[in-house]
Each structure stands twice: as structure tokens, then as C-alpha cells.
Design a protein around this motif. Sequence first.
Motif: not given
Lengths: 370, 295
Positions: A225, A227-228, A230-235, A349
Amino acid sequence: MEVTLQNLTKIFPSRNRKSKESVTAVSDFSLTIPDGKLIGLLGPSGCGKSTLLNLISGLEKPTSGRIFFGGDDVTELPPEVRGVGLVFQNYALYPHLTVLQNILFPLENLKGDKKLTKQQMLEKANEAASLVQISEYLERKPSQLSGGQQQRVAIARALVKMPKILLLDEPLSNLDARLRLQTREELRRIQRETGITTIFVTHDQEEAMSISDMIVVMKEGVLNQIGRPQDVYDEPVNLFVAKFLGTPPINVFRGRVESERLMIGNESVLEVKGVSDREVWIGVRPEGFIPCENGTLTCAQTAIEVMGRDMTVVASHPDCENANIRAIISSEMKVCESAKEARFDLKPNKTFIFEAGSGERIACGPVPLA
Amino acid sequence: MKNDRKAWLYLLPAILFLGAFMVYPLVDVLVYSFEEGYNSASQTFMGVGGYNYSYVLHDPYFLQAVKNTFILVIITVPVSTGLALLISLGLNSIKKLKELYQTVYFLPYVTNTLAVGLVFMILFKKTAYTEGMVNMLINLFGGKSVDFIDGPYWAKMFVLCFYTVWIVLPFKILILTSALASVKQDYYNAAKVDGASKWRIFTRITLPMISPMIFYLVITGFIGAFKAYSDAVALFGTNLNAAKMNTIVGYVYDMLYGDSGGYPSYASAAALILFGIVFTITVINLMISKKQVQY
Ligand SMILES: Nc1ncnc2c1ncn2[C@@H]1O[C@H](COP(=O)(O)OP(=O)(O)OP(=O)(O)O)[C@@H](O)[C@H]1O
Ligand SMILES: [Mg+2]
């Protein structure tokens, strides 16, 4: 400078003739790093991070695939002319040269119109040295420095020629916590100011998350993966990425989907619309638990750890992969310390569902039970 | 304190041995060298003084021996070390059959001296049947044959230097190949990333890293070449003075046992002069190497 990797593969042939086993260190790796960004490269030990950096620096030739700097194909260029800065995992400082001579070395190699006078070289070297706070050790030999000091010399040596691309292989691993924080902020500042495209390898995901524009998670040579942070952490795209990011780590439960309900043991915790019945992994971030008297998930509570701002409920559950479930909740919440049982509702979420076999994320929006 | 005494006790056998077989003879040589007109038959001498030194220093045979030795040292030490370095670099950079080549280069080291002598006969010696291989080559290119064994001085000197280099080369190659192999690849990688050319990598990384070994070879090379004797005998026979190919050690030997033998005082004086030369040069070498190699 923009760096593009195109289907990069590196296979190390087996050393001895008896075992035919070859090692695929990097496998079909495609990635574009925008100009001037700082990329954090994350992955478990032996997943091919150093090999990837060696490919970019030119020290290793790819088995297949191409590498571009800006628009130029540099795949066939030797390392001498690629002009990247590289901080080696084991520093590789020249033991017979002083710290100053080590830092001067890349400058002395410059040719043509980039050639500097002795005075200019000294100025640049001193500048680089003070940036990483080693000015007092310039006359010492590397063997007379501590591990952390050597590491900083290595950073200064890589930075001094102001490369277009900077590769850092765990550059902070030997520093103490305070210096580590300080140096990583310095690195970030230098990187911002100079706009050097930087790839930063680290085991420390918190470090990667805090200073990177983008993080890249790889496993066994394969890009999982990008990504930014936070994005990787969240998704997270799969169970591996979800497990790899976050401290304390994500809590993973064995579970299943039964008629659009997510089940852990015989409790249904969330509703998942449009997902057919199957076995799944359920990942819940530590901050994804809401303590609730009649919560949907029942765990055996073992301890409460209070840490000022927030507290951790330590619990266990027969279907949980982790030995201990850690739920981080606000310290304002009321929990009974002596309780034997903890009940939680799960935040939709912060709860991810993965295929039991492949570990791939199942895209669905879980919602609380009606 | 107690430990100290124990240490001396352990050292005692070695000290006794060294004292009897090294220190005593050395002192004896020193004493001999100042005893004038010593007669070995009657074990008497006429006086004490520096005459022996003055005699040796004015002896044309000794001066010839000193000249020969210095030429030998000055030519063979740099040439053999340089050649060994080149060959080791070559050996280090080849990938296939590396071990085979290393063995081939090391063969002369384990080969009998007589066999090596035979090789040199084939190369240089004129016999009734052949002119020697080197002469055949010279003839091929239109030159005139040279008598390398009984001919002009420079030809004999050339053969002696050639032989000496040939003899010492394998050991130096062995030392240097292992020194080169011990330089970690990381340093080369770092230097490449730092943009260093091949030549700069060699001068700034490789050479300094193996310099302790090079200095070791130069120092032992100097000492070895100063003590040269048997090589000259193998090539030119025992009457080296007549062949004008004598070395300092050869001169000492002749003074003791040769046709002009029976002069232990002159021999001792010559031996001590040689000692003085070797000592001075070694000290200079060590001083230079102290400045150079350090990490
Ligand atoms: N020269 C080599 N020959 C054979 N295999 C190699 C070589 N270099 C690396 N490997 C293998 O390739 C894989 C990736 O190695 P690499 O050094 O890139 O890992 P890494 O991600 O940097 O690990 P770490 O975080 O421990 O530094 C490993 O399995 C390693 O054993
Ligand atoms: Mg590594």
C-alpha cells in the motif's frame, strides 16, 4: 526530482549449486515518487527495503524493470553518475579518514563545472556537520565515535553534495529517543528547505507516520500500500498493513459474517450490508472500543492502565489473535477497575473486515446494529 | 608482584635460550670486530681499535658487495611489491577460476629452489646446445646474444634482480590478495555512491586500507634483500668476488670460510656495518609507516 520505478524486480540467484533456491528480494514493484516529497518505506526485516534503495542508487542491477529520475531512464547508469545520496544501514564510514575527510570525500569527487575550491568544500562540509551537530568531532576517526555519532556523520556525508535524491536506510536507529526526535525533525526541515526527494527506510512506524508525506508498506518484496500516513492508517488494504501500522497494534479477532451480521463468537457486533456469509478476520483499532454497559462485545477484563490523558483497558477474548486486547479510552470515561468483565461497542470506522484466506480487506460500510 | 614473578618464571626458558644463542654471539661479534690482528689458530690478538672497520671499508671487494646489495635492494623491493600489487588487483577482480589462478601464482613459493634454478638455466644459460630462451627471443627481434651468466655486469645484475623478484613474488601476492579481500565491499559501495572514479577509489580507499600490509612487505622486503646471498650463489657459483656479484652477506661468509677465509674480525666488522645499514633503513621505514597508516 521525480523518481519512477516501473515493474522493478530483483532476484538474487542462489549461492551454492545444491540448493536451487533463489531469493526474490523485490517483486514487480511500481511506484512514482513526486518531486520533493519525503517517502517513508516500511516493512518487516528482510522484506527488501535495503535492496530497493540499492536498486535506486545503482549499486544493484534490477533483474527486470526500469528506473527513471525525472524523465531520464537511469536503469543502466552506474552509481557514480546517478548522484544520489545514500546513508547505509551500517554507515560504511571510511575508517582511515577523519570525520571531516569523510564528509569532504563526495565533494572532492565533483567534476567539471560543479568542481569546488578547497574553501567552498570546507564551508559546505562545516555546514553539513553543524546541521547534524557533529562539529566538535571533525578531527576524529570514525572508530572514536559512538554509534549515534557515526550515524550522523553518515547523514552529513550523504547530504553535503546536496543530492537530487536522498536515500536513508534506517538513519536514526542508533540514536536515543530525544536525539532521534530532534534529528528526524531536522531531517524533515532540511528536506523541506532543500526540496530533495527523499526515501526514508524505518522499522519505526510512528517515525514514518510523523515525518512522511507518503508511506509505502511492503512485504516480501511486494508493494502492499502507498498513501498519506493517515489514509493508510484509516483505510488499510489488507490485514498485513493493518497489523503493521499503529501502536498499540490493531486487535484482530476471528469472526464470520452471518446474514449480514458480523459475529465474534456468538455475539453479533456490527451490521454489514451486502456481504455474503463467510469466515473473516476482524481488526479493531485500540481507539475503536466504546465501553458500554450493554455493549455488543464481551471480554474478560484483566487490568486498567491509566496514562494521564487516556487509559487502556487490557482484556482478553477467546477469539482474539492478540494475547491481550488493548482498548484506549478517554480517562473521563467511568470504568470499574475491579470488574471481571468489560463490554464494548465497536466504532464502525475503526473496525476493518478482511477475508479469512487472503487477508484482503472486504469493502463495506459496517454500521452499528439497529 | 606475585604475578610479576610468575611471568618472569615462565619467560625464563626463552630468556636462557635467547641469551645463549642470540645475545651472547651478538656480543661476541661486537667484541671480535674491535680486536685487531686476531689469529684464530692461537686465539690471540694484538690490540683493540677500529682498524678492522677501516680495512673492510677500504676493501674493493666489500665496496663492490655494498654496491651490488644496494642495487639489488633498490630495484627488487619496489618492483616486486608493485608487481605483486598489480597481480593481486587482477586476481581480486576476476570472478571465474579465481582459486586456480591464485594457486598458479603461488606455485613458485612451494617449488624446490633447485627446480627454480633449473627454470633460470633454461631461460638464461648458454650451453653447448642452446643459447637460452631469453637469448633466442633477443635473436628473434634481431638483437645480439648476451651472456647472462658470465657476461657483462649489467646482464648478470639483471638476472640476479629477475631471480630475486621471482622468488619473493608469490609470498607478496598471497599477502596482498588476502589484504584486498579483507576490504569490505561496503566501502567500495559508499565510494561509488559518493561519485568516486575507479582511480580515486583505488588511491583513496583501497591503497590506504591495505597500506599496513604494503608497509609490512616493504620492510621485510628490504631486510630480506639486504641479507641476499644464496640467490647469487645459485646463479653464479661460490666465487662471487671473481664474478663481481658478491653481496654483503656473501662477503662476510667469504671472510669466514671462503678462499680468503679465516678472518673473523673482518667478517664481524662487515656484519656490524650491515646491521647498522639494515637497522637505520628499518627505523626510517617504521617512522614513515607510523605517519601513514592509522585507523
Ligand atoms: N546479496 C544478496 N544475495 C542474496 N540474497 C540477498 C542479498 N541481499 C539481500 N538478500 C536477500 O534479500 C532479501 C531482502 O533483503 P534486504 O536487505 O533488502 O532486507 P531489508 O528489508 O533491508 O531488511 P532489514 O530491515 O533487516 O534491513 C532478504 O531475504 C535477504 O536475505
Ligand atoms: Mg535493510
